[in-house]
Design an enzyme around this catalytic site. Sequence first.
Site, PDB file in Angstrom:
ATOM      1  N   ASN A 105      -5.177   6.153  -1.842  1.00  0.00           N
ATOM      2  CA  ASN A 105      -4.873   6.278  -0.412  1.00  0.00           C
ATOM      3  C   ASN A 105      -4.334   7.660  -0.042  1.00  0.00           C
ATOM      4  O   ASN A 105      -4.500   8.108   1.088  1.00  0.00           O
ATOM      5  CB  ASN A 105      -3.904   5.178   0.034  1.00  0.00           C
ATOM      6  CG  ASN A 105      -4.618   3.840   0.139  1.00  0.00           C
ATOM      7  OD1 ASN A 105      -5.856   3.798   0.187  1.00  0.00           O
ATOM      8  ND2 ASN A 105      -3.873   2.762   0.164  1.00  0.00           N
ATOM      9  N   SER A 164       0.828  -1.216   0.000  1.00  0.00           N
ATOM     10  CA  SER A 164       0.000   0.000   0.000  1.00  0.00           C
ATOM     11  C   SER A 164       0.855   1.255   0.000  1.00  0.00           C
ATOM     12  O   SER A 164       0.367   2.323  -0.347  1.00  0.00           O
ATOM     13  CB  SER A 164      -0.874   0.037   1.255  1.00  0.00           C
ATOM     14  OG  SER A 164      -1.665  -1.093   1.330  1.00  0.00           O
ATOM     15  N   HIS A 177      -1.310  -2.562  -7.213  1.00  0.00           N
ATOM     16  CA  HIS A 177      -1.971  -2.328  -5.921  1.00  0.00           C
ATOM     17  C   HIS A 177      -3.470  -2.572  -6.020  1.00  0.00           C
ATOM     18  O   HIS A 177      -4.205  -1.805  -6.659  1.00  0.00           O
ATOM     19  CB  HIS A 177      -1.686  -0.885  -5.480  1.00  0.00           C
ATOM     20  CG  HIS A 177      -2.308  -0.526  -4.176  1.00  0.00           C
ATOM     21  ND1 HIS A 177      -3.072   0.605  -3.989  1.00  0.00           N
ATOM     22  CD2 HIS A 177      -2.279  -1.162  -2.982  1.00  0.00           C
ATOM     23  CE1 HIS A 177      -3.472   0.654  -2.736  1.00  0.00           C
ATOM     24  NE2 HIS A 177      -3.018  -0.410  -2.101  1.00  0.00           N
ATOM     25  N   GLU A 237      -4.329  -0.072  -9.023  1.00  0.00           N
ATOM     26  CA  GLU A 237      -3.336   0.918  -9.440  1.00  0.00           C
ATOM     27  C   GLU A 237      -2.055   0.183  -9.853  1.00  0.00           C
ATOM     28  O   GLU A 237      -1.519  -0.607  -9.075  1.00  0.00           O
ATOM     29  CB  GLU A 237      -3.036   1.886  -8.286  1.00  0.00           C
ATOM     30  CG  GLU A 237      -4.231   2.758  -7.915  1.00  0.00           C
ATOM     31  CD  GLU A 237      -4.046   3.522  -6.606  1.00  0.00           C
ATOM     32  OE1 GLU A 237      -4.558   4.638  -6.497  1.00  0.00           O
ATOM     33  OE2 GLU A 237      -3.411   2.986  -5.666  1.00  0.00           O
TER      34      GLU A 237
HETATM   35  N1  LIG Z   1      -5.235  -5.138   4.076  1.00  0.00           N
HETATM   36  C1  LIG Z   1      -5.499  -4.204   3.186  1.00  0.00           C
HETATM   37  O1  LIG Z   1      -6.549  -3.542   3.242  1.00  0.00           O
HETATM   38  C2  LIG Z   1      -4.514  -3.934   2.062  1.00  0.00           C
HETATM   39  C3  LIG Z   1      -4.968  -3.253   0.908  1.00  0.00           C
HETATM   40  C4  LIG Z   1      -4.079  -3.052  -0.166  1.00  0.00           C
HETATM   41  C5  LIG Z   1      -2.773  -3.498  -0.060  1.00  0.00           C
HETATM   42  N2  LIG Z   1      -2.356  -4.151   1.076  1.00  0.00           N
HETATM   43  C6  LIG Z   1      -0.979  -4.638   1.118  1.00  0.00           C
HETATM   44  O2  LIG Z   1      -0.984  -6.040   0.877  1.00  0.00           O
HETATM   45  C7  LIG Z   1       0.078  -6.681   1.609  1.00  0.00           C
HETATM   46  C8  LIG Z   1      -0.502  -7.778   2.469  1.00  0.00           C
HETATM   47  O3  LIG Z   1      -1.462  -7.251   3.327  1.00  0.00           O
HETATM   48  P1  LIG Z   1      -2.538  -8.197   4.070  1.00  0.00           P
HETATM   49  O4  LIG Z   1      -3.501  -7.276   4.715  1.00  0.00           O
HETATM   50  O5  LIG Z   1      -3.011  -9.256   3.130  1.00  0.00           O
HETATM   51  O6  LIG Z   1      -1.592  -8.868   5.172  1.00  0.00           O
HETATM   52  P2  LIG Z   1      -1.881 -10.169   6.079  1.00  0.00           P
HETATM   53  O7  LIG Z   1      -1.160  -9.932   7.356  1.00  0.00           O
HETATM   54  O8  LIG Z   1      -3.323 -10.516   6.097  1.00  0.00           O
HETATM   55  O9  LIG Z   1      -1.126 -11.345   5.269  1.00  0.00           O
HETATM   56  C9  LIG Z   1       0.264 -11.390   5.079  1.00  0.00           C
HETATM   57  C10 LIG Z   1       0.643 -12.839   4.822  1.00  0.00           C
HETATM   58  O10 LIG Z   1       2.000 -12.886   4.382  1.00  0.00           O
HETATM   59  C11 LIG Z   1       2.612 -14.038   4.953  1.00  0.00           C
HETATM   60  N3  LIG Z   1       4.055 -13.846   4.884  1.00  0.00           N
HETATM   61  C12 LIG Z   1       4.831 -13.049   5.659  1.00  0.00           C
HETATM   62  N4  LIG Z   1       6.114 -13.121   5.236  1.00  0.00           N
HETATM   63  C13 LIG Z   1       6.148 -13.973   4.172  1.00  0.00           C
HETATM   64  C14 LIG Z   1       7.159 -14.445   3.292  1.00  0.00           C
HETATM   65  N5  LIG Z   1       8.419 -14.052   3.404  1.00  0.00           N
HETATM   66  N6  LIG Z   1       6.816 -15.309   2.319  1.00  0.00           N
HETATM   67  C15 LIG Z   1       5.543 -15.732   2.170  1.00  0.00           C
HETATM   68  N7  LIG Z   1       4.521 -15.307   2.968  1.00  0.00           N
HETATM   69  C16 LIG Z   1       4.824 -14.439   3.943  1.00  0.00           C
HETATM   70  C17 LIG Z   1       2.029 -14.127   6.346  1.00  0.00           C
HETATM   71  O11 LIG Z   1       2.165 -15.435   6.872  1.00  0.00           O
HETATM   72  C18 LIG Z   1       0.564 -13.729   6.077  1.00  0.00           C
HETATM   73  O12 LIG Z   1      -0.209 -14.883   5.779  1.00  0.00           O
HETATM   74  C19 LIG Z   1       0.783  -5.552   2.385  1.00  0.00           C
HETATM   75  O13 LIG Z   1       1.909  -5.140   1.660  1.00  0.00           O
HETATM   76  C20 LIG Z   1      -0.267  -4.436   2.446  1.00  0.00           C
HETATM   77  O14 LIG Z   1       0.317  -3.148   2.480  1.00  0.00           O
HETATM   78  C21 LIG Z   1      -3.202  -4.390   2.125  1.00  0.00           C
END
Ligand SMILES: NC(=O)c1ccc[n+]([C@@H]2O[C@H](COP(=O)([O-])OP(=O)(O)OC[C@H]3O[C@@H](n4cnc5c(N)ncnc54)[C@H](O)[C@@H]3O)[C@@H](O)[C@H]2O)c1
Length: 301
Positions: A194, A122, A143, A155
Amino acid sequence: MVKRMINQVAVVGSGAMGSQIAIVCALAGYPVTLQDIEQSSIDKAKTFLKGQMDKRVDKGRYTREEVDRAFDKLVFTTDIQQLSKANIVIEAIVEKLDAKRDLFAQLDKIVASNTILATNSSTIVSSKLADVVSHPENVCNIHFFNPVLVMEMVEVVKGPHTSNETASESMEFIESIKKTPVLLKKEISGFIANRILGKLMDEALFLYENGYASADEIDIVCKKALNHPIGPFALLDLTGLDVNYFVRQQRFEETGDEKDRPSKVVAEKVAKGELGRKTGKGFYKYDEKGKRIEESYIHNN
Ligand SMILES: NC(=O)c1ccc[n+]([C@@H]2O[C@H](COP(=O)([O-])OP(=O)(O)OC[C@H]3O[C@@H](n4cnc5c(N)ncnc54)[C@H](O)[C@@H]3O)[C@@H](O)[C@H]2O)c1
């Protein structure tokens, strides 16, 4: 350069975002490998996706056959080596720069030299990752928005290292999974949505903290006067006050600008564990099913 054929997708990180990105790609017909380091996250993703898709079959949005076909195309694994055949990798792991850099360096040794390496971060622009791989021209931001199964917008962000081919083929890929992509030709942290949302949140928090209006009143004005589907305080409760706190804290550490510090009310609530819907209390109160149980909750109460 010969145009890349995308016929194998990899998604890394099976959390909230990765699991949904994977099923959306599988529903569009792509074979997808969803990898995570934690077996427990994969188990959770399987249960979550099954529940989400069952709901959509019940509502008639997909047929049972379409959903079964998508699950047949989706492989879950903890073994990163299984991503070697991917033509595009979408990284959706924890929002920590070091973890993402380690992962990109690992992927560099596993995937083909023309595989697109995209981050769903993000906030982290892809130039912070591109220097750890041997083909930075294949690296960009893609994104998605949460919930990916619902939100149409994506995006795509081109860094100074990203080739025109990687940008345009990423845009085509997003269209092929029935989403609407917008290309940012110049990278900036937070991208478009964002950054704009951040300004709205800042103003809503200013009005609230200075006693001009309650959370409920500000939310109603945003909904009824600006036609927003959800008010800023209901949205903060939904995404988690901790997320807002950490994003602001990170920005403050980068800029040192007092204006970027987390808002006082958000910091107080985070310290009390009032993180929003997930803890049952934020700006509003929620029952154990996540349903709002009270119209308005003023933080001084
Ligand atoms: N949650 C949101 O609303 C949102 C929206 C857009 C973008 N994002 C981005 O998406 C990404 C993930 O966010 P999320 O909310 O899904 O997080 P989350 O915490 O739900 O999931 C992250 C996952 O990554 C796994 N993980 C950690 N390190 C790892 C590695 N080295 N190899 C493989 N798996 C690994 C963890 O075990 C976990 O299952 C972030 O970069 C966040 O900024 C999140």
